[in-house]
Write a protein that holds these residues in place. Structure first.
Motif, PDB file in Angstrom:
ATOM      1  N   ILE A  84       0.835  -1.203   0.000  1.00  0.00           N
ATOM      2  CA  ILE A  84       0.000   0.000   0.000  1.00  0.00           C
ATOM      3  C   ILE A  84       0.872   1.256   0.000  1.00  0.00           C
ATOM      4  CG2 ILE A  84      -1.691   1.315   1.321  1.00  0.00           C
ATOM      5  CD1 ILE A  84      -2.807  -1.249   2.374  1.00  0.00           C
ATOM      6  N   ALA A  85       1.912   1.243   0.838  1.00  0.00           N
ATOM      7  CA  ALA A  85       2.742   2.439   0.976  1.00  0.00           C
ATOM      8  C   ALA A  85       3.324   2.849  -0.370  1.00  0.00           C
ATOM      9  CB  ALA A  85       3.860   2.174   1.984  1.00  0.00           C
ATOM     10  N   THR A  86       3.911   1.882  -1.071  1.00  0.00           N
ATOM     11  CA  THR A  86       4.529   2.212  -2.359  1.00  0.00           C
ATOM     12  C   THR A  86       3.482   2.705  -3.350  1.00  0.00           C
ATOM     13  OG1 THR A  86       5.951   0.355  -1.879  1.00  0.00           O
ATOM     14  CG2 THR A  86       6.221   1.387  -4.014  1.00  0.00           C
ATOM     15  N   ASN A  87       2.318   2.044  -3.341  1.00  0.00           N
ATOM     16  CA  ASN A  87       1.262   2.476  -4.239  1.00  0.00           C
ATOM     17  C   ASN A  87       0.864   3.929  -3.981  1.00  0.00           C
ATOM     18  OD1 ASN A  87      -0.255   0.749  -6.277  1.00  0.00           O
ATOM     19  ND2 ASN A  87       0.303  -0.730  -4.700  1.00  0.00           N
ATOM     20  N   LEU A  88       0.744   4.267  -2.693  1.00  0.00           N
ATOM     21  CA  LEU A  88       0.316   5.630  -2.374  1.00  0.00           C
ATOM     22  C   LEU A  88       1.385   6.648  -2.738  1.00  0.00           C
ATOM     23  CD1 LEU A  88      -1.481   5.075   1.028  1.00  0.00           C
ATOM     24  CD2 LEU A  88      -2.506   5.654  -1.154  1.00  0.00           C
ATOM     25  N   MET A  89       2.645   6.231  -2.648  1.00  0.00           N
ATOM     26  CA  MET A  89       3.728   7.193  -2.816  1.00  0.00           C
ATOM     27  C   MET A  89       4.355   7.132  -4.215  1.00  0.00           C
ATOM     28  SD  MET A  89       3.416   8.462   0.064  1.00  0.00           S
ATOM     29  CE  MET A  89       4.740   9.638   0.057  1.00  0.00           C
ATOM     30  N   ARG A 122       6.781   5.060   4.444  1.00  0.00           N
ATOM     31  CA  ARG A 122       5.658   4.456   5.150  1.00  0.00           C
ATOM     32  C   ARG A 122       4.935   5.468   6.016  1.00  0.00           C
ATOM     33  NH1 ARG A 122       8.700  -0.325   5.442  1.00  0.00           N
ATOM     34  NH2 ARG A 122       9.505   0.113   7.519  1.00  0.00           N
ATOM     35  N   GLN A 123       5.729   6.370   6.643  1.00  0.00           N
ATOM     36  CA  GLN A 123       5.083   7.373   7.493  1.00  0.00           C
ATOM     37  C   GLN A 123       4.167   8.259   6.676  1.00  0.00           C
ATOM     38  OE1 GLN A 123       8.295   9.344   9.440  1.00  0.00           O
ATOM     39  NE2 GLN A 123       8.368   7.864  11.115  1.00  0.00           N
ATOM     40  N   GLU A 124       4.681   8.764   5.575  1.00  0.00           N
ATOM     41  CA  GLU A 124       3.858   9.645   4.741  1.00  0.00           C
ATOM     42  C   GLU A 124       2.641   8.903   4.233  1.00  0.00           C
ATOM     43  OE1 GLU A 124       5.896  11.912   1.699  1.00  0.00           O
ATOM     44  OE2 GLU A 124       7.722  11.854   2.921  1.00  0.00           O
ATOM     45  N   ALA A 125       2.854   7.645   3.824  1.00  0.00           N
ATOM     46  CA  ALA A 125       1.749   6.846   3.295  1.00  0.00           C
ATOM     47  C   ALA A 125       0.685   6.636   4.368  1.00  0.00           C
ATOM     48  CB  ALA A 125       2.260   5.517   2.785  1.00  0.00           C
ATOM     49  N   ILE A 159      -8.415   4.504   5.633  1.00  0.00           N
ATOM     50  CA  ILE A 159      -7.863   3.162   5.415  1.00  0.00           C
ATOM     51  C   ILE A 159      -7.021   2.810   6.629  1.00  0.00           C
ATOM     52  CG2 ILE A 159      -6.345   1.747   3.968  1.00  0.00           C
ATOM     53  CD1 ILE A 159      -6.957   3.787   1.715  1.00  0.00           C
ATOM     54  N   THR A 160      -7.371   1.742   7.314  1.00  0.00           N
ATOM     55  CA  THR A 160      -6.677   1.431   8.563  1.00  0.00           C
ATOM     56  C   THR A 160      -5.739   0.246   8.427  1.00  0.00           C
ATOM     57  OG1 THR A 160      -8.634   0.184   9.141  1.00  0.00           O
ATOM     58  CG2 THR A 160      -8.432   2.376  10.102  1.00  0.00           C
ATOM     59  N   THR A 161      -5.753  -0.412   7.266  1.00  0.00           N
ATOM     60  CA  THR A 161      -4.876  -1.579   7.080  1.00  0.00           C
ATOM     61  C   THR A 161      -3.412  -1.136   7.149  1.00  0.00           C
ATOM     62  OG1 THR A 161      -6.488  -2.007   5.358  1.00  0.00           O
ATOM     63  CG2 THR A 161      -4.759  -3.632   5.652  1.00  0.00           C
ATOM     64  N   ASP A 162      -2.554  -2.048   7.623  1.00  0.00           N
ATOM     65  CA  ASP A 162      -1.120  -1.787   7.665  1.00  0.00           C
ATOM     66  C   ASP A 162      -0.632  -1.456   6.246  1.00  0.00           C
ATOM     67  OD1 ASP A 162       1.587  -1.741   7.937  1.00  0.00           O
ATOM     68  OD2 ASP A 162       1.765  -3.715   8.889  1.00  0.00           O
ATOM     69  N   VAL A 163       0.118  -0.362   6.106  1.00  0.00           N
ATOM     70  CA  VAL A 163       0.529   0.076   4.771  1.00  0.00           C
ATOM     71  C   VAL A 163       1.551  -0.856   4.132  1.00  0.00           C
ATOM     72  CG1 VAL A 163       0.002   2.504   5.097  1.00  0.00           C
ATOM     73  CG2 VAL A 163       2.281   1.640   5.687  1.00  0.00           C
ATOM     74  N   MET A 211     -10.332   2.563  -2.858  1.00  0.00           N
ATOM     75  CA  MET A 211     -10.025   3.670  -1.953  1.00  0.00           C
ATOM     76  C   MET A 211      -8.564   4.068  -2.116  1.00  0.00           C
ATOM     77  SD  MET A 211     -12.882   4.304  -0.689  1.00  0.00           S
ATOM     78  CE  MET A 211     -12.815   5.388   0.717  1.00  0.00           C
ATOM     79  N   ILE A 212      -7.711   3.091  -2.369  1.00  0.00           N
ATOM     80  CA  ILE A 212      -6.292   3.401  -2.529  1.00  0.00           C
ATOM     81  C   ILE A 212      -6.040   4.158  -3.822  1.00  0.00           C
ATOM     82  CG2 ILE A 212      -4.040   2.333  -2.923  1.00  0.00           C
ATOM     83  CD1 ILE A 212      -4.714   0.542  -0.620  1.00  0.00           C
TER      84      ILE A 212
END
Lengths: 506, 342
Positions: free
Chosen positions: A99-104, A123-126, A135-139, A153-154
């Motif tokens: 998720i983190a990479t996708n968001l960033m 990860r922090q920014e994501a 979205i509460t899932t672990d990034v 949602m992502i």
């Protein structure tokens, strides 16, 4: 005076000899949600693709914040502040990354991005972005492991991370459940308050009623109606989109014949309540329920894709326990699956080959396929279903969504069956095609039992003699389709009534 | 639109026209090119590659890929030699053994792919390595020929039987005496069989459906796994037939022959995409693709092009055919009629 963020004047686009857009004028104001309505093939998607830089326009002008705007590619559109969430979700996310990479991702592709990836910082920014979206899932979770709704949602969260001036959403709720859609709408409300101009494309009346500040109807590549004044005139918007008024459907439930399918004490989940239901000759049953209510699972069990946890099925009194789709078809059980793009369409085949696919055996003589007989049947079905095409040899991908769906359903009507199952037959289908399909299903219903699985109550009311409501793998309501108390029905679908099976008007 | 129609024509017939132009050019430029003997020679030179390529076509149709065909062919070559020279079995038994081996390898490939979920390229790559190694073990890495010295010091008693060599060397009379070699006839028969199977039977149609959208094909009741396994078995069997013919032509179990078989046959199948604008694997295209390569090489050779330019020429044709298929067809569908999907 509100700020006109995006101004389109006289937009035209043609593919070959086909004029897809003819002189579109459209204004998007800051802090407003404009709903764009149009039948399949009206040119909505093409318009979106022009604005977000996938296609170049043939004529007309676009302005963004008063400056001329002419994106050369999607990246240009994004950096100018126009961000799009496309209909097919997997275009918006990369399933194999977390998720983190996708968001960033956009941060990683920026020209001034550094060489090294700082995972912790990323990860922090994501996480911050994810939390702002609920979205509460672990990034660190892989996107492939998420459900459709979370992926959507992502994709939207990613769009938002770019702080766009204009946000375009192309049928964003088509795979979301009601609660998930409500999460999205709440987000859109916030964005509107922040002054983002939003263009929202949808067929769903319930969505449109919820979000629209203004409705723009498109037909045949031109704007056919703009509706500004509150209260919005939804019926007129539909009329403008179709070019003619929509007659109300008046269903007279038929007196059904002898039972064909009997479901006895069926369990969808390990400890779920027992389901008992019978479907009779000539009857159309709609099974309605939210995403996760068990209706897809029931369809899969009936078509041999999955085993029930308990209970039994009978067809014409004989025990029916299909092992596979092929087995089910042998029994005379036909299923038109949901998500036609993934589950039904053979993209490299033409219309004829797509229609005849399940019943090739019957077109075979001495081991060889007879092209003429296939074409004859296909032409017949194209006429019956009212598929708009040039010939039965057209590639399936040259058809609009509604026409593709007619072909996919026609495929299963080619041969008579005992039980016809239609899983979300109106997905991504405009209201005109939807009525055509519904009419044909009802007209041909004699001699078989028909079960339609739909999430939208409107769609169930349009087609069924009897509506059965599923909630958490349990039948919570059963209604004959005359004078139904809609409030009761809606309460049952959403799970507000969680008592024992309530039957009304039966 | 004039340009649309031109593009349409170019995509459909461009490759065949190019083939005709090539033949005309070589007929004029290279004396002796336009003769039955030269035609038979070209056919013979592409027959074995073509047979393998037809098998690859079947796996491409179900959206798979078989990298093991080259090593199946060389294994069949070694197995037939081993069976006749060292085990002293009859030609018929040797042929049956080889075909059985091809079918078995195809079955294992198929099972690895559908049951164990190994991606097709990796499964068949693994099988390729395995066979390359396996075929060397019985002879301790040596080639097999009649009368060879065995590890125990004695000489091998068996020979390649005449019936077996007939498969690779006999020529049928057609207009001229001893013109058409047996492998060419077998190539044409297999090409027709696979062309009919893929194009005109429901099984072929379902295999194309599986290659295009596997999930949709399974939901119309096709047994996807069985069809995939069958595709790999066809590929294995055709590869072993290719190996048998190679052995029969060479008359010995040569460990080093057949190195180029895999690349050449895959190239022929891929060039086939461009024939008649099919843009998908098809038996007719594959046969034409194999012929195309053969004609060009023969023509160039007769015009005294050195042998070491051959692979370069093949590569150039392949790249051109792929551009032809993917770029032009993509342009056609983008510029063609309604792309208006909502």
């Amino acid at each position: 005076m509100r700020k006109n963020v995006c101004k389109l004047r006289g937009i035209g686009k043609s593919f070959g000899t086909n004029d897809v857009l003819r002189g579109i004028d459209l204004d998007l104001f800051a802090g407003e949600i404009v709903v764009l309505m149009g039948a399949n093939g009206a040119g909505k998607s093409t318009l979106v693709k022009l604005i977000c830089g996938y296609h170049s326009l043939d004529s007309g002008d676009m302005e963004l914040d008063g400056n001329p705007y002419l994106p050369v590619d999607p990246a240009g559109a994004i950096s100018a502040g126009i961000v799009t969430v496309h209909q097919s979700i997997d275009d918006g996310v990369i399933p194999d990354l977390d998720i983190a990479t996708n968001l960033m991702l956009d941060h990683l592709t920026r020209p001034n991005a550094g060489l090294w990836v700082h995972d912790r910082k990323l990860r922090q920014e994501a996480t911050t972005i994810a939390q702002s979206m609920g979205i509460t899932t672990d990034v660190r979770t892989k996107v492939a492991h998420l459900g459709v709704a979370d992926r959507q949602m992502i994709a939207i969260a990613r769009a938002m991370a770019r702080s766009p001036k204009v946000l375009i959403l192309d049928e964003p709720t088509s795979s979301l459940s009601a609660t998930e859609a409500e999460r999205l709408f709440a987000l859109l409300d916030t964005l509107r308050d922040k002054g983002v101009a939003i263009l929202y494309i949808s067929h769903r009346m319930s969505d449109i009623r919820r979000v629209a500040d203004r409705i723009v109807s498109m037909r045949d590549g031109a704007i056919s109606g703009v509706f500004n004044d509150k209260p919005l005139e939804y019926d007129n918007a539909v009329t403008a989109m179709l070019g003619h008024a929509m007659t109300d459907i008046d269903i007279t439930p038929v007196e059904s014949g002898s039972p064909i399918l009997e479901i006895r004490n069926l369990q969808l989940e390990a400890d779920s309540p027992l389901i008992n239901l019978s479907a009779c000759d000539g009857e159309v049953i709609a099974i309605s329920g939210l995403l996760g209510s068990g209706k897809s699972r029931l369809a899969e069990i009936l078509f041999g894709q999955r085993k029930p946890y308990g209970g039994s099925l009978l067809i014409d009194g004989a025990p029916y326990a299909p092992e596979s789709a092929g087995d089910a078809v042998e029994w005379g059980v036909h299923l038109s699956p949901k998500d036609r793009g993934t589950n039904a369409v053979i993209p490299t085949f033409n219309i004829t080959d797509n229609i005849s696919l399940p019943f090739l055996r019957s077109f075979t003589r001495l081991g060889l396929l007879s092209g003429n007989r296939q074409k004859h049947s296909a032409d017949n079905m194209i006429n019956q279903m009212g598929v708009v095409c040039q010939s039965a040899k057209d590639g399936i991908n040259t058809l609009s969504g509604g026409n593709q769906q007619k072909v996919m359903i026609g495929r299963w009507l080619l041969k008579p069956c005992r039980l016809l199952l239609l899983d979300e037959p109106f997905q991504g289908v405009d209201i005109g095609a939807r009525r055509d399909i519904g009419r044909h299903i009802r007209a041909s219903a004699k001699g078989r039992a028909t079960i339609v699985f739909v999430a939208e109550i409107d769609e169930a009311l349009e087609i069924a003699d009897r509506i059965v409501v599923l909630h958490e793998s349990q039948i919570v309501g059963e209604h004959r389709n005359t004078n139904i108390d809609l409030n009761v029905l809606i309460a049952q679908v959403s799970g507000a009534v969680n008592t024992e099976t309530t039957s009304t008007a039966l | 639109m004039k340009s649309d129609r031109f593009l349409d024509f170019a995509i459909r017939y461009g490759f065949l026209l190019l083939l005709v132009v090539l033949i005309l050019y070589f007929s004029v430029a290279a004396s002796g090119f336009a003769s039955p003997r030269s035609a038979a020679f070209i056919l013979q030179s592409v027959a074995i590659t073509g047979i393998l390529a037809l098998g690859v076509t079947c796996t491409l149709v179900v959206d798979g890929f078989d990298l093991s065909i080259g090593s199946v062919a060389t294994s069949a070559l070694m197995l037939s030699a081993y069976a006749m020279v060292i085990l002293e079995l009859s030609a018929f038994t040797a042929v049956v053994l080889c075909i059985g081996m091809g079918a078995l390898v195809g079955l294992i490939n198929g099972l690895l792919i559908v049951k164990f979920r190994v991606p097709d390229l990796l499964a068949t790559l693994g099988m390729m390595f395995l066979l390359i190694g396996l075929q060397r073990i019985p002879t301790q890495g040596n080639s097999i020929s009649a009368g060879m010295r065995l590890p125990d010091g004695s000489n091998a008693e068996g020979t390649f039987s005449a019936a077996f060599l007939w498969l690779g060397r006999h020529r049928f009379d057609l207009f001229l005496e001893k013109l058409v070699p047996v492998p060419v006839v077998i190539f044409l028969l297999i090409a027709i069989a696979i062309w009919v199977f893929l194009g005109f039977t429901r099984h072929g149609r379902l295999m194309y459906a599986i290659g295009s959208n596997e999930r949709a094909a399974s939901l119309v009741g096709a047994n996807v796994n069985r069809y995939k396994i069958v595709a790999y078995m066809i590929s294995g069997v055709t590869a072993s037939i290719g190996g048998i013919l190679l052995a029969a032509r060479l008359g010995r179990g040569d460990i080093a022959s057949g190195n180029n078989l895999l690349l050449d046959s895959v190239a022929a199948a891929l060039i086939g995409f461009a024939v008649l604008g099919a843009a998908r694997p098809n038996a007719f295209g594959t046969a034409i693709g194999a012929l195309f390569v053969g004609i060009l090489l023969q023509g160039l050779t007769m015009m005294n092009a050195p042998y070491y330019t051959q692979d370069f020429v093949k590569g150039a044709i392949l790249v051109a055919a792929l551009v032809f298929t993917f770029y032009l067809s993509a342009r056609q569908s983008a510029g063609g009629k309604s792309q208006t999907k909502t």
